[in-house]
Scaffold this motif. Structure first.
Motif, PDB file in Angstrom:
ATOM      1  N   PHE A  36       1.052  -1.317   0.067  1.00  0.00           N
ATOM      2  CA  PHE A  36      -0.007   0.060   0.008  1.00  0.00           C
ATOM      3  C   PHE A  36       0.855   1.325  -0.101  1.00  0.00           C
ATOM      4  O   PHE A  36       0.279   2.303   0.021  1.00  0.00           O
ATOM      5  N   HIS A  37       2.304   0.943   0.039  1.00  0.00           N
ATOM      6  CA  HIS A  37       2.964   2.414   0.083  1.00  0.00           C
ATOM      7  C   HIS A  37       4.195   1.938  -0.952  1.00  0.00           C
ATOM      8  O   HIS A  37       4.609   1.054  -0.827  1.00  0.00           O
ATOM      9  N   THR A  38       4.553   2.841  -1.869  1.00  0.00           N
ATOM     10  CA  THR A  38       5.392   2.743  -2.884  1.00  0.00           C
ATOM     11  C   THR A  38       6.408   4.195  -2.930  1.00  0.00           C
ATOM     12  O   THR A  38       5.643   5.168  -2.862  1.00  0.00           O
ATOM     13  N   VAL A  39       7.661   4.054  -2.876  1.00  0.00           N
ATOM     14  CA  VAL A  39       8.425   5.011  -3.222  1.00  0.00           C
ATOM     15  C   VAL A  39       9.347   4.763  -4.364  1.00  0.00           C
ATOM     16  O   VAL A  39       9.911   3.684  -4.561  1.00  0.00           O
ATOM     17  N   VAL A  40       9.401   5.766  -5.621  1.00  0.00           N
ATOM     18  CA  VAL A  40       9.901   5.653  -6.631  1.00  0.00           C
ATOM     19  C   VAL A  40      11.219   6.593  -6.606  1.00  0.00           C
ATOM     20  O   VAL A  40      10.909   7.814  -6.429  1.00  0.00           O
ATOM     21  N   ARG A  41      12.317   6.197  -6.852  1.00  0.00           N
ATOM     22  CA  ARG A  41      13.494   7.084  -6.848  1.00  0.00           C
ATOM     23  C   ARG A  41      14.213   6.745  -8.070  1.00  0.00           C
ATOM     24  O   ARG A  41      14.275   5.871  -8.778  1.00  0.00           O
ATOM     25  N   ARG A  42      14.756   8.051  -8.848  1.00  0.00           N
ATOM     26  CA  ARG A  42      15.519   7.834  -9.863  1.00  0.00           C
ATOM     27  C   ARG A  42      16.590   8.948  -9.627  1.00  0.00           C
ATOM     28  O   ARG A  42      16.580   9.971  -9.118  1.00  0.00           O
ATOM     29  N   ALA A  43      17.919   8.375  -9.971  1.00  0.00           N
ATOM     30  CA  ALA A  43      19.023   9.349  -9.693  1.00  0.00           C
ATOM     31  C   ALA A  43      19.251   9.519  -7.985  1.00  0.00           C
ATOM     32  O   ALA A  43      19.714  10.696  -7.726  1.00  0.00           O
ATOM     33  N   GLY A  44      18.683   8.593  -7.430  1.00  0.00           N
ATOM     34  CA  GLY A  44      18.788   8.809  -6.003  1.00  0.00           C
ATOM     35  C   GLY A  44      17.674   9.572  -5.330  1.00  0.00           C
ATOM     36  O   GLY A  44      17.778  10.041  -4.021  1.00  0.00           O
ATOM     37  N   LEU A  45      17.032  10.617  -6.097  1.00  0.00           N
ATOM     38  CA  LEU A  45      15.924  11.374  -5.816  1.00  0.00           C
ATOM     39  C   LEU A  45      14.633  10.751  -5.608  1.00  0.00           C
ATOM     40  O   LEU A  45      14.355  10.090  -6.496  1.00  0.00           O
ATOM     41  N   THR A  46      13.770  11.039  -4.645  1.00  0.00           N
ATOM     42  CA  THR A  46      12.477  10.263  -4.795  1.00  0.00           C
ATOM     43  C   THR A  46      11.544  11.395  -5.562  1.00  0.00           C
ATOM     44  O   THR A  46      11.587  12.707  -5.532  1.00  0.00           O
TER      45      THR A  46
END
Length: 70
Positions: A36-46
């Motif tokens: 139910f909780h997801t965090v997407v990071r790209r290049a180390g940034l959320t």
């Protein structure tokens, strides 16, 4: 690792390089464990942090949705 649930996924994004998704707050929905909780990071940034409020599977939908407009 102890429960067999997916903790994170890493992949290459064609436009932004390496991406990572972290999954947590798993709940049982109709016999399926869903994060139910997801965090997407790209290049180390959320870039995205999302929380699901409700999930329902196989909900009947109205046949009217499939009628071609006139």
């Amino acid at each position: 690792r102890t429960n067999g649930l997916i903790e994170k996924a890493r992949y290459m994004s064609s436009s932004e390089g390496r991406a990572e998704e972290l999954y947590s707050d798993y709940r049982n929905v109709g016999g399926i464990q869903v994060p139910f909780h997801t965090v997407v990071r790209r290049a180390g940034l959320t870039v995205i942090e999302r929380d699901v409020k409700t999930i329902r599977y196989n909900v009947p939908i109205s046949a009217a949705l499939f009628v071609k407009p006139s």
